[in-house]
Each structure stands twice: as C-alpha cells, then as structure tokens.
Write an enzyme that holds these catalytic residues in place. Structure first.
Site, short mmCIF file in Angstrom:
data_model
loop_
_atom_site.label_atom_id
_atom_site.label_comp_id
_atom_site.label_asym_id
_atom_site.label_seq_id
_atom_site.Cartn_x
_atom_site.Cartn_y
_atom_site.Cartn_z
N SER A 60 0.80 -1.22 0.00
CA SER A 60 0.00 0.00 0.00
C SER A 60 0.84 1.27 0.00
CB SER A 60 -0.95 0.01 1.20
OG SER A 60 -0.22 -0.12 2.42
N ASP A 116 -6.21 7.46 8.66
CA ASP A 116 -6.23 6.19 9.39
C ASP A 116 -5.09 6.08 10.40
OD1 ASP A 116 -3.94 5.57 7.91
OD2 ASP A 116 -4.91 4.02 6.71
N HIS A 149 -1.25 4.78 7.35
CA HIS A 149 -0.64 5.06 6.05
C HIS A 149 -0.21 6.53 5.98
CE1 HIS A 149 -3.14 1.47 5.24
NE2 HIS A 149 -2.09 1.12 4.52
#
Length: 259
Positions: free
Chosen positions: A66, A228, A231
């Site tokens: 990610s 979040d 990240h």
C-alpha cells in the site's frame, strides 16, 4: 493494513510472554485495529505518461504494498508514483510512463506475482516498497529478505534498474500502543537491515526508509500520517519521494542513458 492481531504472537515468539502479558498484547492489537480500521477504497491510480520532453517515454514500474501504491492520498497528483515519474522526467528530459503493479496488503510473497507481470514486458526502472505486511503476518526475517533479493535479481537479470525502499519503521505508528509498538519497531528495523543486504547482493539499490524517515514521522505524526493514522498522508509521501528520487535518477541514468 492487515494482521495486527498477529503482532501479539510475534511478541510472544520474541519474548516468551506470560499469559497476562500475552493478553495485554492481544488487547493492544485489538485497539490498534479498531483505530486504523479497513480502507474504504483501494488506492487511487494514475498510470500513464507524466512529465514532458522529446522522445519515447521512459517506463517506470512501481511494485509492492500500500505504501508503494500510495494509499492515503486524496489527489492522484500526490501519488508517490506520479511524483517520482514527474521528477524522473525533469531529470532525463523525456516523458515517463508510470505502470503501477503494487497492491495494498501485499507481502513479499505477493511480490513474486507482481514481478511475473512486470517481466512480461520489462520497464526501464522499477521501485519496490514492501515489508510492513511481512511484519504483521509474521514472515521470518531471513526468508522474507531472501525472497525479496530473488525478485530483485529477476528484475536485474531482465535489464531493469531497481531501487527498493526497505521496510518502514512501524514504531512510528501511534495506534500501536507500547509495549507492542517497541516489538513492531524492532521487527521492522531488523527486516529492513536484512532487506538491504539481500537487495544490494542482487544488484539493486536499497534506500533505508525507516532510518531516514522515522524521526520526522514521529515528530510530525499529525502531518505525516493520513486519516487512518497508519498510512502516510500526502506530506508523508512527499518526504519519502524526496529521498527515493535521487537513487532512482542515478539508476535510470546508469541503465537507460546508454540507450
């Protein structure tokens, strides 16, 4: 990002936890998962030609997890692949075609399939960022690093210049409470060191993201992390791309310029 419950098991392996301590780690993992949650959508995509100049585009592939894919930004222009493609274009004076193979949640095991796809039509240069999910899914450090080295070697054998951003320091992630955060920090840093050895042995260039960025991410966590709190934000990715661009330019000049 998946697998926080497994960090408690990692801690048990490392430290021989008692039942009470194991319960503490399990509760901390549960709370971290609740804060981080599950991404609402996959990362944005902006593959295609970026930058400007004369001549055929340089082809730039991005592989990994990610962080490589840019999960956490709200504008495609802020994706790390796009920022790096534009920087590469400025450096070499031709457009750059971005090809993103990175998939959120990937471990180094998943990197094998990504490399398979890349090698079907090899690009000029590739960036790999992987490792955080190896920590959360308890991949062994020697096995993970060796597998990464094997994939870098496959790319290098195909004539692809390779830069690897090694595992970030998971000790900067605030939703992971202490003492679990210290376990994550230790595991991720040891993996990053092992990755660097294997990447360089395979002919790639390793960039120690954890060593170079951890202090900034800790000091400016509100700015450097996305909503979040796991990240990176656009600002966090900007910090990462600022240290990845020069190695990518150097590799591209070495691999591509003679053509």
């Amino acid at each position: 990002m998946r697998g926080f419950r497994l960090l408690a098991v990692v801690a048990g392996v490392l430290g021989g936890l008692t039942g009470v301590a194991y319960g503490l780690f399990t509760e901390q993992s549960r709370r971290a998962r609740a804060v981080i949650g599950v991404p609402d959508a996959p990362p944005l995509r902006a593959d295609g030609v970026h930058g400007s100049g004369e001549g055929p585009p340089v082809r730039f592939a991005v592989l990994g997890d990610s962080m490589a894919a840019g999960l956490g930004v709200d504008d495609p222009a802020q994706l790390p692949g796009v920022v790096l493609a534009n920087g590469l274009s400025d450096e070499v004076g031709v457009p750059v075609r971005l090809e993103t193979h990175a998939i959120s949640g990937s471990t180094t095991r998943d990197l094998v399939a990504q490399v398979d796809r890349v090698l079907a039509d090899p690009p000029d240069v590739a960036l790999v960022v992987v490792g955080a999910n190896d920590v959360t899914t308890r991949m062994s450090i020697p096995g993970s690093a060796a597998l990464l080295g094997a994939q870098v070697r496959r790319l290098r054998d195909a004539g692809v210049g390779v830069v690897v951003g090694t595992c970030p320091d998971l000790g900067t992630v605030r939703p992971i409470a202490e003492p679990l955060r210290s376990v994550a920090r230790d595991w991720s840093r040891r993996l990053a060191r092992a990755q660097r050895v294997e990447v360089e042995r395979a002919g790639g260039v390793a960039v120690a993201l954890g060593d170079l960025l951890a202090a900034e991410f800790r000091a400016r966590h509100a700015d450097y992390f996305s909503g979040d709190r796991f990240h990176p934000s656009a600002t966090g990715y900007e910090a990462a791309t600022s240290i990845l661009l020069a190695p990518l330019c150097g590799v591209l000049r070495h691999e591509w310029w003679p053509r």
